[in-house]
Design an enzyme around this catalytic site. Structure first.
Site, PDB file in Angstrom:
ATOM      1  N   ASP A  38       2.036   1.699  -5.381  1.00 49.58           N
ATOM      2  CA  ASP A  38       2.169   0.319  -5.838  1.00 49.58           C
ATOM      3  C   ASP A  38       3.255  -0.417  -5.069  1.00 49.58           C
ATOM      4  O   ASP A  38       3.133  -1.617  -4.805  1.00 49.58           O
ATOM      5  CB  ASP A  38       2.493   0.286  -7.333  1.00 49.58           C
ATOM      6  CG  ASP A  38       1.352   0.823  -8.183  1.00 49.58           C
ATOM      7  OD1 ASP A  38       0.203   0.775  -7.711  1.00 49.58           O
ATOM      8  OD2 ASP A  38       1.611   1.293  -9.301  1.00 49.58           O
ATOM      9  N   GLU A 117      -1.156  -1.179 -23.950  1.00 48.70           N
ATOM     10  CA  GLU A 117      -1.573   0.205 -24.144  1.00 48.70           C
ATOM     11  C   GLU A 117      -1.099   1.058 -22.983  1.00 48.70           C
ATOM     12  O   GLU A 117      -0.888   0.556 -21.874  1.00 48.70           O
ATOM     13  CB  GLU A 117      -3.100   0.278 -24.242  1.00 48.70           C
ATOM     14  CG  GLU A 117      -3.801  -0.174 -22.970  1.00 48.70           C
ATOM     15  CD  GLU A 117      -5.303  -0.268 -23.116  1.00 48.70           C
ATOM     16  OE1 GLU A 117      -5.936   0.802 -23.183  1.00 48.70           O
ATOM     17  OE2 GLU A 117      -5.829  -1.396 -23.152  1.00 48.70           O
ATOM     18  N   LYS A 119      -1.076   3.337 -19.752  1.00 46.35           N
ATOM     19  CA  LYS A 119      -1.973   3.491 -18.606  1.00 46.35           C
ATOM     20  C   LYS A 119      -2.082   4.983 -18.296  1.00 46.35           C
ATOM     21  O   LYS A 119      -1.155   5.585 -17.762  1.00 46.35           O
ATOM     22  CB  LYS A 119      -1.456   2.725 -17.395  1.00 46.35           C
ATOM     23  CG  LYS A 119      -2.415   2.749 -16.209  1.00 46.35           C
ATOM     24  CD  LYS A 119      -1.883   1.895 -15.071  1.00 46.35           C
ATOM     25  CE  LYS A 119      -2.895   1.856 -13.929  1.00 46.35           C
ATOM     26  NZ  LYS A 119      -3.120   3.191 -13.341  1.00 46.35           N
ATOM     27  N   ASP A 121      -2.865   8.434 -16.606  1.00 46.72           N
ATOM     28  CA  ASP A 121      -2.958   8.908 -15.228  1.00 46.72           C
ATOM     29  C   ASP A 121      -4.037   9.983 -15.159  1.00 46.72           C
ATOM     30  O   ASP A 121      -3.772  11.183 -15.235  1.00 46.72           O
ATOM     31  CB  ASP A 121      -1.613   9.471 -14.772  1.00 46.72           C
ATOM     32  CG  ASP A 121      -1.589   9.760 -13.270  1.00 46.72           C
ATOM     33  OD1 ASP A 121      -2.516   9.321 -12.568  1.00 46.72           O
ATOM     34  OD2 ASP A 121      -0.648  10.426 -12.807  1.00 46.72           O
ATOM     35  N   TYR A 227     -11.201   2.697 -23.243  1.00 45.84           N
ATOM     36  CA  TYR A 227     -10.315   1.539 -23.341  1.00 45.84           C
ATOM     37  C   TYR A 227     -10.972   0.226 -22.937  1.00 45.84           C
ATOM     38  O   TYR A 227     -10.369  -0.837 -23.052  1.00 45.84           O
ATOM     39  CB  TYR A 227      -9.055   1.746 -22.500  1.00 45.84           C
ATOM     40  CG  TYR A 227      -9.308   2.093 -21.051  1.00 45.84           C
ATOM     41  CD1 TYR A 227      -9.833   1.173 -20.155  1.00 45.84           C
ATOM     42  CD2 TYR A 227      -9.004   3.358 -20.563  1.00 45.84           C
ATOM     43  CE1 TYR A 227     -10.058   1.489 -18.842  1.00 45.84           C
ATOM     44  CE2 TYR A 227      -9.216   3.696 -19.242  1.00 45.84           C
ATOM     45  CZ  TYR A 227      -9.743   2.752 -18.377  1.00 45.84           C
ATOM     46  OH  TYR A 227      -9.980   3.071 -17.062  1.00 45.84           O
ATOM     47  N   LYS A 315       4.176  -1.045 -14.273  1.00 43.60           N
ATOM     48  CA  LYS A 315       4.298   0.328 -13.810  1.00 43.60           C
ATOM     49  C   LYS A 315       5.703   0.889 -14.009  1.00 43.60           C
ATOM     50  O   LYS A 315       6.701   0.178 -13.989  1.00 43.60           O
ATOM     51  CB  LYS A 315       3.921   0.412 -12.327  1.00 43.60           C
ATOM     52  CG  LYS A 315       2.541  -0.144 -11.995  1.00 43.60           C
ATOM     53  CD  LYS A 315       1.423   0.553 -12.764  1.00 43.60           C
ATOM     54  CE  LYS A 315       1.127   1.920 -12.212  1.00 43.60           C
ATOM     55  NZ  LYS A 315       0.479   1.920 -10.908  1.00 43.60           N
ATOM     56  N   CYS A 420       5.250   9.940  26.149  1.00 41.01           N
ATOM     57  CA  CYS A 420       4.390  10.605  25.171  1.00 41.01           C
ATOM     58  C   CYS A 420       4.594  12.115  25.222  1.00 41.01           C
ATOM     59  O   CYS A 420       4.474  12.723  26.302  1.00 41.01           O
ATOM     60  CB  CYS A 420       2.931  10.266  25.457  1.00 41.01           C
ATOM     61  SG  CYS A 420       1.759  11.154  24.401  1.00 41.01           S
ATOM     62  N   CYS A 423       1.094  13.798  26.607  1.00 39.74           N
ATOM     63  CA  CYS A 423       0.549  13.667  27.963  1.00 39.74           C
ATOM     64  C   CYS A 423       1.582  13.231  28.992  1.00 39.74           C
ATOM     65  O   CYS A 423       1.278  13.197  30.195  1.00 39.74           O
ATOM     66  CB  CYS A 423      -0.631  12.697  27.980  1.00 39.74           C
ATOM     67  SG  CYS A 423      -0.171  10.969  27.660  1.00 39.74           S
ATOM     68  N   CYS A 438       1.858   5.329  23.224  1.00 39.54           N
ATOM     69  CA  CYS A 438       1.515   5.996  24.481  1.00 39.54           C
ATOM     70  C   CYS A 438       0.551   5.120  25.263  1.00 39.54           C
ATOM     71  O   CYS A 438      -0.405   4.557  24.705  1.00 39.54           O
ATOM     72  CB  CYS A 438       0.879   7.353  24.183  1.00 39.54           C
ATOM     73  SG  CYS A 438       0.079   8.136  25.598  1.00 39.54           S
ATOM     74  N   CYS A 444      -4.735  10.772  27.240  1.00 35.33           N
ATOM     75  CA  CYS A 444      -3.862  11.469  26.295  1.00 35.33           C
ATOM     76  C   CYS A 444      -4.711  12.322  25.362  1.00 35.33           C
ATOM     77  O   CYS A 444      -5.595  11.802  24.667  1.00 35.33           O
ATOM     78  CB  CYS A 444      -3.061  10.454  25.478  1.00 35.33           C
ATOM     79  SG  CYS A 444      -2.024  11.193  24.196  1.00 35.33           S
TER      80      CYS A 444
END
Length: 695
Positions: A38, A117, A119, A121, A227, A315, A420, A423, A438, A444
């Protein structure tokens, strides 16, 4: 943050959140807690609000869940299963309520009730009953289509097979979960039997429901809270609270912690009270859901693309832990991005053992954010440091902070590589980009393999039997180097060839024959999937489908991108006129096709790319561009826009030659005059309501 930085960050967040969605909703293997997910979505929303012209077609805000996995039948929901917008503070809850009042045109002191209410999980589930009998059960999937888990759902005691005096058609929405006590007992039995031990109750519940063998589901202690509802032949009640009571009367388990609130203060009080009881509830929750109680007002508020306007989830915060960082390693991705990864002394965070964490980019390691601003008070991150970890980020968790007081004397500042590690090509950082990339391209090995994996991914060619592991193995042994090589595998390693796939370790005649048949089946592919499969930077699934819809055919798109190299060309202006296409995306498309035009053209010649099909709709405004101006008297402007978009129309803020219809209320000024000059049809509010059948 500059516009270029914002565009890059939105691309990064879209990738991170899409992977997290797939891991959570499709694979039952979440890579971050909801609170951390979130937080990333909130950052995405904040950037989109600041830069509305940069909102991506594949924005995480437009996604619900993930595509259903293979192995189950598919069920299309009669009404989409949506997600919820999030609140992270008391102020967010106040803004939510104030926004509803503004949308509905209500005074600040007018009464407005909400339900609150927990939530849960768990795993979202939709149950369809017809004439009182359970017809099917489906997971959320991507919101429109879910997995058929009917046989498994019938084994759950909390789910009635028949209803007592219910509507002829009733879709029940709820959450499958597992209590803490049942989870501990299940893991104990699994360990004793040498079976899989689950990381947390949510994983256990999701994995148990999504078993191909229903007898396994029957042996698992699954529960179900109802719900909400989807398709229904008659109203359940006039209010949310009364409808929940009706569900209980019909035989469903509903949450006893559901409360009716008359004010924001009541809502916050319920949040605080339930948060204090969180550890003793006996099951996992990650927040409180508030819903507008009056169902008629819910209907007026309507829906966004993925969330209802009349509900929000408040939350809880993420869980964190401290551990030691042993090393910093670099991974190279499909687009060449050099991504630093922290290797950690394993630590449990939120019930999951974490041993790796993302470090995002070189700025983050040095104590700066994507805007160049100081974070962590400028403290850098070094191997040997003690770091605070919470489960967020790319495929792995995230480091939040570092403790300089515990830093060993041997710890030295990290030097980010300029070449990189795969390569040896120069790794460059473009102006405004937070990521170093890169420059080796398909030379690569890391980029080559990752692009091939992307090519055969679920949203691209999705070739049965040719997944990431097979692609990596074939590439390593020189059997495939480019996507086109996949379509010549049968000619090179099929029957009659010196080396045959059927003789390769792990393969046999049947599996080889099946793979060749699966490849042949995908020689015909829709334009949107083909565009997405090319792995061009910033082009996600939604962007690919948008381009397919705009240009219609591969030939038209290919010609347009060739012509769009000229910055003053009509082709480039047309590309930029597409809603959601900005300068960065346009440049990425043009340069991506130009850099590998020969390879892409050779691939296209080996395939049949089917044109995009326009979506049919019986709505009188579907596919049209509308503009509202002046004062609307029978609904708010926000409500009118929402209604139009729900009917398939696009609502623009200004009149142009692309406008199909102007709805003008009293006080219409310059927009009405411009519409008259352009010959755009103009109607009043009553005409608009009559057109959509709302009078």
């Amino acid at each position: 943050m500059t516009s270029e930085q914002a565009e890059g960050e939105l691309a990064r967040l879209a990738d991170i959140l899409n992977r997290a969605n797939i891991a959570y909703h499709r694979d039952d293997a979440p890579i971050m807690p909801d609170a951390d997910f979130d937080a990333l979505r909130l950052r995405n929303a904040q950037i989109e609000a600041r830069f509305p012209d940069l909102v991506r077609p594949d924005s995480p805000a437009a996604r619900v869940g993930a595509a259903p996995a293979a192995g189950f039948g598919k069920i299309q929901h009669a009404r989409r299963m949506l997600s919820l917008a999030n609140a992270f503070s008391n102020g967010d809850v106040e803004d939510f309520v104030d926004g509803i009042r503004r949308f509905l045109g209500l005074a600040a002191d007018s009464p407005l009730a909400f339900t609150a209410e927990p939530k849960i999980d768990g795993l979202s589930l939709s149950l369809r009953y017809e004439k009182g009998a359970l017809v099917y059960a489906a997971t959320r999937g991507d919101g429109a289509t879910g997995e058929d888990v009917t046989a498994n759902a019938r084994t759950i005691d909390d789910i009635p097979s028949t209803l007592r005096d219910g509507p002829d058609i009733l879709e029940i929405r709820g959450e499958v979960y597992m209590t803490h006590q049942d989870f501990a007992a299940l893991n104990s039995r699994q360990a004793d039997a040498g079976g899989k031990v689950f990381a947390n109750p949510r994983n256990a519940a999701a994995g148990s429901l999504r078993q191909l063998d229903a007898s396994i589901t029957r042996s698992r202690p699954l529960r179900f809270f109802a719900y909400s509802w989807g398709d229904v032949s008659e109203p359940l009640a006039d209010t949310q609270m009364a409808a929940i009571a009706r569900l209980a009367q019909l035989g469903f388990c509903t949450n006893p912690q559901t409360h009716l609130c008359q004010s924001v203060q009541d809502m916050i009080a319920v949040y605080s009270a339930i948060e204090a009881q969180r550890a003793s509830l006996g099951y996992d929750i990650d927040g409180i859901v508030y819903k507008l109680n009056d169902l008629a007002l819910q209907d007026r508020m309507g829906l966004r693309s993925t969330t209802p306007r009349w509900a929000i989830a408040h939350k809880f915060a993420a869980e964190r832990a401290w551990t030691q960082l042993e090393a910093i390693e670099i991974q190279v991705g499909r687009t060449g991005a050099l991504s630093p990864v922290a290797r950690l002394v394993p630590v449990t965070v939120g019930g999951v053992v974490v041993s790796n964490a993302t470090l995002h980019n070189e700025d983050y390691i040095m104590g700066r954010d994507s805007r160049g601003m100081v974070i962590r008070d400028g403290r850098d991150i070094r191997a040997g440091d003690w770091v605070e970890v919470y489960r967020a980020g790319d495929v792995i968790p995230k480091i939040r902070d570092v403790d300089p007081g515990r830093r060993p004397d041997t710890a030295v500042p990290y030097e980010f590589p300029q070449t990189c590690p795969e390569c040896g090509s120069p790794a460059l950082r473009e102006p405004g980009d937070s990521v170093r990339r890169c420059t080796g391209g398909m030379v690569c090995p890391a980029q080559a393999v990752e692009r091939l994996k992307h090519f055969v991914s679920r949203a691209a060619f999705d070739i049965e039997g040719l997944g990431a592991k097979q692609v990596e193995s074939f590439w390593r042994d020189g059997w495939i180097a480019t996507p086109k090589d996949i379509f010549t595998l049968k000619d090179r390693f099929g029957p009659g060839q010196p080396r045959q796939l059927k003789n390769r370790e792990g393969w046999g005649e049947k599996s080889a024959t099946n793979l060749f048949a699966a490849i042949d089946e995908k020689r015909t592919i829709p334009l949107g999937r083909f565009i997405f499969s090319l792995g061009i930077r910033h082009v996600g699934e939604a962007t690919a489908n948008m381009l397919a819809s705009h240009y219609g055919t591969w030939e038209a798109l290919r010609t347009a991108l060739q012509d769009a190299k000229d910055p003053e060309s009509a082709a480039r202006l047309d590309l930029l006129s597409i809603d959601g296409v900005g300068g960065v995306l346009a440049d990425s498309l043009i340069s991506g096709f130009a850099a590998e035009s020969d390879e892409i053209d050779a691939l296209a010649r080996a395939l049949t790319i089917t044109p995009a099909q326009a979506r049919a709709s019986d709505s009188p405004v579907a596919g049209k561009t509308l503009v509202f101006t002046g004062t609307l008297e029978k609904m708010t402007r926000a409500e009118a826009k929402a209604r139009a978009e729900s009917l398939g129309a696009k609502v623009a803020g200004s009149v142009s030659a692309k406008t199909d219809l102007l709805i003008a209320g009293p006080g219409a000024g310059s927009k009405a005059r411009k519409a008259a000059d352009l010959g755009v049809e103009v109607i009043d509010e009553d005409g608009w309501l009559a057109m959509i059948g709302a009078l």
